[in-house]
Scaffold this motif. Sequence first.
Motif, short mmCIF file in Angstrom:
data_model
loop_
_atom_site.label_atom_id
_atom_site.label_comp_id
_atom_site.label_asym_id
_atom_site.label_seq_id
_atom_site.Cartn_x
_atom_site.Cartn_y
_atom_site.Cartn_z
N VAL A 2 -18.18 41.08 0.41
CA VAL A 2 -18.40 41.27 -1.03
C VAL A 2 -18.96 39.96 -1.56
O VAL A 2 -18.33 38.90 -1.43
N VAL B 257 -22.40 44.33 -1.88
CA VAL B 257 -21.70 44.33 -0.60
C VAL B 257 -22.71 44.41 0.54
O VAL B 257 -23.82 44.92 0.37
N ILE C 247 -15.57 50.77 4.08
CA ILE C 247 -15.82 50.44 2.68
C ILE C 247 -15.02 49.20 2.33
O ILE C 247 -13.80 49.19 2.46
N SER D 206 -13.87 46.43 -0.57
CA SER D 206 -13.70 46.40 -2.02
C SER D 206 -12.80 45.25 -2.43
O SER D 206 -12.01 44.74 -1.63
N ASP E 98 -10.17 44.14 -5.68
CA ASP E 98 -9.48 44.70 -6.85
C ASP E 98 -9.89 43.97 -8.11
O ASP E 98 -10.50 42.90 -8.07
#
Length: 111
Positions: A51, A57, A68, A70, A72
Amino acid sequence: QVRLVESGGGLVQPGGSLRLACAASGSQFGAYPANWYRQAPGKSREFVARVNPSGTVNYADFAQGRFIISLDNAKTTLSLQMYNLSDDDAGVYYCNYWEIWGQGTQVTVSS
């Protein structure tokens, strides 16, 4: 001093899924790329996903479409959702941010 702690690894059957998490303490993610790497036995550590500070990404070819990554909203937990796992995905998964590495979490794929 940033500290990274990975969790979520374990034993999964081929075709199964796992969600890894990397918790940051002492600082937040966001100023630098936040990365997942992995290392299989006898092999070099390899890039999995990232990221970027912009929010974009990047994925390794093997991860594209199956994993995936990610971050927060609080920018304290970096996650990696993995689907359709195979034997080739087994190894220790590491979280990396700037110069800091976590201790790794083991992913085992076996029936």
